[in-house]
Design an enzyme around this catalytic site. Structure first.
Site, mmCIF file in Angstrom:
data_model
loop_
_atom_site.group_PDB
_atom_site.id
_atom_site.type_symbol
_atom_site.label_atom_id
_atom_site.label_comp_id
_atom_site.label_asym_id
_atom_site.label_seq_id
_atom_site.Cartn_x
_atom_site.Cartn_y
_atom_site.Cartn_z
ATOM 1 N N TYR A 190 34.159 17.395 -65.812
ATOM 2 C CA TYR A 190 33.319 16.451 -65.101
ATOM 3 C C TYR A 190 32.655 17.217 -63.977
ATOM 4 O O TYR A 190 33.117 18.261 -63.570
ATOM 5 C CB TYR A 190 34.169 15.318 -64.547
ATOM 6 C CG TYR A 190 34.702 14.439 -65.627
ATOM 7 C CD1 TYR A 190 34.026 13.280 -65.961
ATOM 8 C CD2 TYR A 190 35.841 14.785 -66.332
ATOM 9 C CE1 TYR A 190 34.493 12.473 -66.965
ATOM 10 C CE2 TYR A 190 36.311 13.980 -67.339
ATOM 11 C CZ TYR A 190 35.643 12.820 -67.660
ATOM 12 O OH TYR A 190 36.087 12.020 -68.654
ATOM 13 N N ASN A 231 37.802 5.737 -59.751
ATOM 14 C CA ASN A 231 37.136 4.435 -59.859
ATOM 15 C C ASN A 231 36.867 3.811 -58.498
ATOM 16 O O ASN A 231 36.449 2.656 -58.406
ATOM 17 C CB ASN A 231 37.939 3.478 -60.762
ATOM 18 C CG ASN A 231 39.271 3.082 -60.154
ATOM 19 O OD1 ASN A 231 39.613 3.497 -59.044
ATOM 20 N ND2 ASN A 231 40.030 2.276 -60.875
ATOM 21 N N ILE A 233 38.901 2.992 -56.222
ATOM 22 C CA ILE A 233 39.946 2.093 -55.724
ATOM 23 C C ILE A 233 41.189 2.924 -55.413
ATOM 24 O O ILE A 233 41.756 3.553 -56.310
ATOM 25 C CB ILE A 233 40.291 1.025 -56.798
ATOM 26 C CG1 ILE A 233 39.040 0.227 -57.154
ATOM 27 C CG2 ILE A 233 41.417 0.119 -56.321
ATOM 28 C CD1 ILE A 233 39.199 -0.662 -58.369
ATOM 29 N N GLU A 245 45.252 -0.174 -56.123
ATOM 30 C CA GLU A 245 45.079 0.055 -57.559
ATOM 31 C C GLU A 245 46.052 -0.834 -58.341
ATOM 32 O O GLU A 245 45.711 -1.404 -59.378
ATOM 33 C CB GLU A 245 45.314 1.543 -57.878
ATOM 34 C CG GLU A 245 45.142 1.928 -59.331
ATOM 35 C CD GLU A 245 43.700 2.233 -59.766
ATOM 36 O OE1 GLU A 245 42.933 2.818 -58.991
ATOM 37 O OE2 GLU A 245 43.362 1.862 -60.913
ATOM 38 N N SER A 263 19.883 11.959 -80.541
ATOM 39 C CA SER A 263 18.892 11.895 -79.476
ATOM 40 C C SER A 263 18.555 10.461 -79.077
ATOM 41 O O SER A 263 18.133 10.208 -77.957
ATOM 42 C CB SER A 263 17.617 12.627 -79.893
ATOM 43 O OG SER A 263 17.152 12.124 -81.122
#
Ligand SMILES: *[C@@H]1O[C@H](CO)[C@@H](O)[C@H](O)[C@H]1NC(C)=O
Ligand SMILES: *[C@@H]1O[C@H](CO)[C@@H](O)[C@H](O)[C@H]1NC(C)=O
Ligand SMILES: *[C@@H]1O[C@H](CO)[C@@H](O)[C@H](O)[C@H]1NC(C)=O
Ligand SMILES: *[C@@H]1O[C@H](CO)[C@@H](O)[C@H](O)[C@H]1NC(C)=O
Ligand SMILES: *[C@@H]1O[C@H](CO)[C@@H](O)[C@H](O)[C@H]1NC(C)=O
Length: 575
Positions: A190, A231, A233, A245, A263
Site C-alpha cells: 500500500y 479505517n 477508527i 474499534e 481497462s
C-alpha cells in the site's frame, strides 16, 4: 512501456502517448513492429489533425496553432518544454505540407510516420484525396525532400536517439525521475502516493513505517493504540475505557472490495478535450500529468473502487463508497487489481499483487470482471485468437483456486459475464468521431476501419463493419458467459461463496434512455470502445441493487454505529 518517461520519450510528440496507451495494453507481450508502427502512425495523424483544426478554428497560421497547442500544456513533466522542442524540430515540415493543403493522412505518410507495406492496404482516416493517392503523395514528397523529420522517422522511434536531443533527453528523464515518487509499479505494498498504482488504486496506507498496518486487516488489539487497519477508527473512549474499534465495529462484519479487472475496470479514459480543437483551452490539459502516471486509467473515479465524487454528474456511487456507507468500519478497504488489456488468460501474471492475508485480514468481496479481452482481438482475422470456453474454464478455475488459498474465510467472489459488444457499432458507426466533428468527415466507422487497418484496434472483433464478425464475437462472448455461469453454479470453494452476474449493457442502456440519455453517451468518445464514466456508475448501481436483492449476505449488514463513528472520527482521515 510502463514508466512514464519511457512513454514520453518513445513518441515523437508527447501527445502520441495517448494513443500509445490506447493501443498498447500493458500485458500484450506480442507487440510486433507492425503494431508499434501503427501506433506511431495514428499518433501522427492525431497530432497533425489537432494542429490543422486549431488553425482552422482560430483562423491562424499553422505555426501559431502549434504554439497555441504547446501553450495549453502544463509545465509539469516537461510537457510544455518538450512540446516547444518538438515543434522546433518537426514544425517547419508540417507547416510546409499543411500549406500545400494536404490532409493529416498525407502529411504522416509523407513524413513516413505512416507506411504502407507492400501488399498491405493503405490505411487512412480521412477521405482519400481527389487526385490519386500516389500523385498526391509524390507532390508532397517534393515539398519536404531533405527534412530532419524524415531522418528521424527513418531512424526508428526514439526521439532521444537524435544527436542534438540526447543531452536534453537525459536532463528531462532524470528530472522526471526525481520529481516523481518512483515506486515499484507492481509492488503489492500500500502506498501514500496517489498515482503510480498508489492510493488511487487501493486504500491508502495509514502508517508507512509499520508493515503490519494496512487497510483490510482485522484490528490488532482493537486498535487501542494505533489504527492498524487504517479505517480511521482507533483509541479508547475516555468515558468507559472501551476501544472505539470494539465498540463500533465488533460484530459488524467488516469486509473489503477487490476488483480483478481490465481497462474497463480501470476506467480507461482519454478526455475528448485533448483532441477536440474547438474545445481546447488552457484548462484542457491540467489533468494530463496525473493521467500519464496512471497509465491513462482513472481508478479514483471508477465504478467499483472509485472514491472521488464523480465528474459525470451522475449521483450513483461506486461499490466501494456504498460498502463504506453501509459500514464505516470498511473505510479504505478497497483494492483495484486491474490492468489494461487483461483477460482470463493473463490474469495469472498480476493476480499476485492482490494483497489479503488469510489469517489476519477481514473477508473480501472479489469482483472478477474480465469483460472484453477474451474476445476482443486486433488481428485481421480475430476469431482464431479468441479464448475458447475450454480455455476459459481452466484459467478461471485456476484463478478461483488461487483465491481460495488467499482469501479469508467468509469471502465472496462474483464473476461478471461478458457484454454483447454489438451496441458499439450499432450506436456509433454513423456518428462523428471527435476528430471528425469540425468538418464532418470522420465517423466512427472510418475511425474503426483506420484502427483495424493498422491492427491497433482495442477490439477489432466488435469495432468492425463486418457484421458476420460482430455476430461471431457476440456468440463467443455468450458462450464464455455461460461457462462462467456454469462454474458459479457447479463449483464450491472452502473460503468463499461464488456468484455470477450478467453484464447486461442492454439493461443499462434502456435505463439510461428512460432517464433521457442517449446510448452513445455510455461509450468513451475518443476510443469509441470503453464504457464511459456514466456507464460505469450505472453498472455499479445495477450491480449493487442486484446483489442486495438476491444475495444480501454478500454486502453485510448496515452498521448501526455509523452516526457515532462520524461524530467521533469525522471523515475518518479521508482517502
Ligand atoms: C482569417 O484571417 C485572414 C488573414 O488574417 C483574413 O483575411 C480572413 O478574413 C479571416 N477569416 C475569418 C473567417 O475570420
Ligand atoms: C506507526 O507505526 C509505528 C510502529 O508500530 C508506531 O510506533 C507509530 O505510533 C504508528 N504511527 C501512527 C500515527 O499510528
Ligand atoms: C481499478 O484500478 C484501475 C487501475 O488499477 C483503474 O484504472 C480502474 O478504474 C479501477 N477500477 C475500479 C472499478 O475501481
Ligand atoms: C468458514 O466460514 C463459514 C461461515 O461463513 C463456517 O461455516 C465454516 O466453518 C468456516 N470454515 C472454516 C474452515 O473456518
Ligand atoms: C467477415 O468476418 C468473417 C469472420 O471473421 C470472415 O470470414 C469474412 O471473411 C469477413 N468478411 C470480410 C468482407 O472481410
Amino acid at each position: 512501456m510502463k514508466s512514464p518517461w519511457k512513454i514520453l520519450m518513445a513518441t515523437p510528440l508527447f501527445f502520441l502517448l495517448t494513443l500509445h496507451t490506447l493501443a498498447s495494453p500493458a500485458y500484450d507481450h506480442q507487440r510486433g513492429t507492425r503494431r508499434s508502427n501503427g501506433q506511431v502512425c495514428i499518433g501522427c495523424v492525431l497530432v497533425v489533425s489537432v494542429i490543422e483544426q486549431l488553425a482552422q478554428v482560430h483562423n491562424s497560421t499553422v505555426q501559431t496553432s502549434m504554439e497555441r497547442l504547446c501553450s495549453y500544456l502544463p509545465e509539469k513533466l516537461f510537457l510544455k518544454t518538450t512540446c516547444y522542442l518538438v515543434v522546433g524540430i518537426f514544425g517547419p515540415d508540417i507547416i510546409k505540407l499543411l500549406r500545400a493543403d494536404v490532409n493529416a493522412d498525407v502529411v504522416c505518410h509523407t513524413l513516413e510516420f505512416c507506411k504502407q507495406d507492400p501488399g498491405q492496404p493503405l490505411c487512412h482516416l480521412y477521405p482519400l484525396p481527389k487526385e490519386t493517392w500516389k500523385l498526391t503523395l509524390e507532390k508532397a514528397r517534393q515539398i519536404v525532400k531533405k527534412s530532419p523529420t524524415l531522418a528521424y522517422s527513418r531512424s526508428g522511434s526514439d526521439i532521444c536517439s537524435l544527436p542534438f536531443l540526447a543531452k536534453i533527453c537525459q536532463r528531462i528523464k532524470s528530472a522526471i525521475q526525481n520529481s516523481l515518487p518512483f515506486k515499484d509499479v507492481d509492488s503489492d505494498k500500500y502506498s501514500v502516493f496517489p498515482t503510480l498504482r498508489g492510493s488511487h488504486w487501493r486504500g491508502r496506507d495509514c502508517n508507512d513505517s509499520n508493515k503490519m498496518a494496512y487497510p483490510g486487516r482485522r484490528p490488532d488489539n482493537w486498535d487501542t493504540h494505533q489504527d492498524s487497519n487504517c479505517n480511521g477508527i482507533w483509541g479508547v473512549d475516555p468515558k468507559d475505557g472501551i476501544p472505539y474499534e470494539k465498540k463500533f465495529c465488533e460484530g459488524s462484519q467488516p469486509r473489503g472490495i477487490i476488483l480483478l479487472g481490465d481497462s474497463a475496470g480501470a476506467h480507461f479514459h482519454i478526455p475528448p478535450d485533448w483532441i477536440t480543437a474547438s474545445q481546447m483551452s488552457l484548462k484542457s490539459f491540467f489533468n494530463l500529468p496525473t493521467a500519464l502516471t496512471n497509465e491513462l486509467d482513472w481508478p479514483q473515479l471508477s465504478g467499483a473502487t472509485g472514491f472521488l465524487d464523480s465528474t459525470s454528474g451522475v449521483k450513483e456511487n461506486s461499490i466501494y463508497l456504498r460498502l463504506r456507507k453501509r459500514n464505516h468500519c470498511n473505510h479504505r478497504d478497497y483494492q483495484n487489481i486491474s490492468r489494461n488489456g487483461a483477460s482470463s488468460q493473463s490474469l495469472e501474471r498480476f493476480i499476485e499483487s492482490l494483497s489479503r492475508n488469510q489469517l489476519l485480514d477481514q473477508p473480501a468481496i472479489v469482483i472478477y470482471a474480465m469483460i472484453g479481452n477474451d474476445v476482443c482481438k486486433r488481428k485481421i482475422d480475430p476469431v482464431p485468437d479468441m479464448t475458447t470456453p475450454e480455455k476459459l474454464y481452466s484459467k478461471v478455475m485456476q484463478t478461483l483456486q488461487y483465491l481460495d488459498s488467499h482469501l479469508p474465510n467468509g469471502s465472496h467472489v462474483i464473476l461478471y459475464g461478458l457484454p454483447d459488444g454489438t451496441f458499439l457499432w450499432d450506436n456509433l458507426h454513423s456518428r462523428y468521431h471527435p476528430l471528425g466533428q469540425l468538418n464532418k468527415d470522420v465517423t466512427y466507422a472510418h475511425f474503426y476501419s483506420f484502427l483495424n487497418c493498422l491492427q491497433v484496434s482495442p477490439c477489432h472483433s466488435w469495432m468492425s463493419s463486418n457484421k458476420t464478425l460482430r455476430t461471431l464475437t457476440s456468440e463467443r462472448a455468450e458462450q464464455l458467459s455461460n461457462t462462467l455461469k456454469n462454474i458459479a453454479t457447479s463449483q464450491k470453494f472452502t473460503n468463499f461463496n461464488l456468484f455470477y452476474v450478467d453484464f447486461d449493457f442492454q439493461e443499462i442502456m434502456e435505463e439510461w434512455q428512460r432517464s433521457g440519455g442517449q446510448p452513445w453517451q455510455l461509450i468513451e468518445p475518443v476510443d469509441g470502445f470503453h464504457p464511459s464514466e456514466v456507464a460505469l456508475q450505472l453498472l455499479a448501481d445495477r450491480f449493487w441493487k442486484k446483489v442486495q436483492l438476491q444475495w444480501p449476505q454478500v454486502l453485510g449488514k448496515e452498521n448501526p454505529f455509523n452516526p457515532q463513528i462520524e461524530q467521533v472520527f469525522g471523515d475518518q482521515g479521508g482517502h
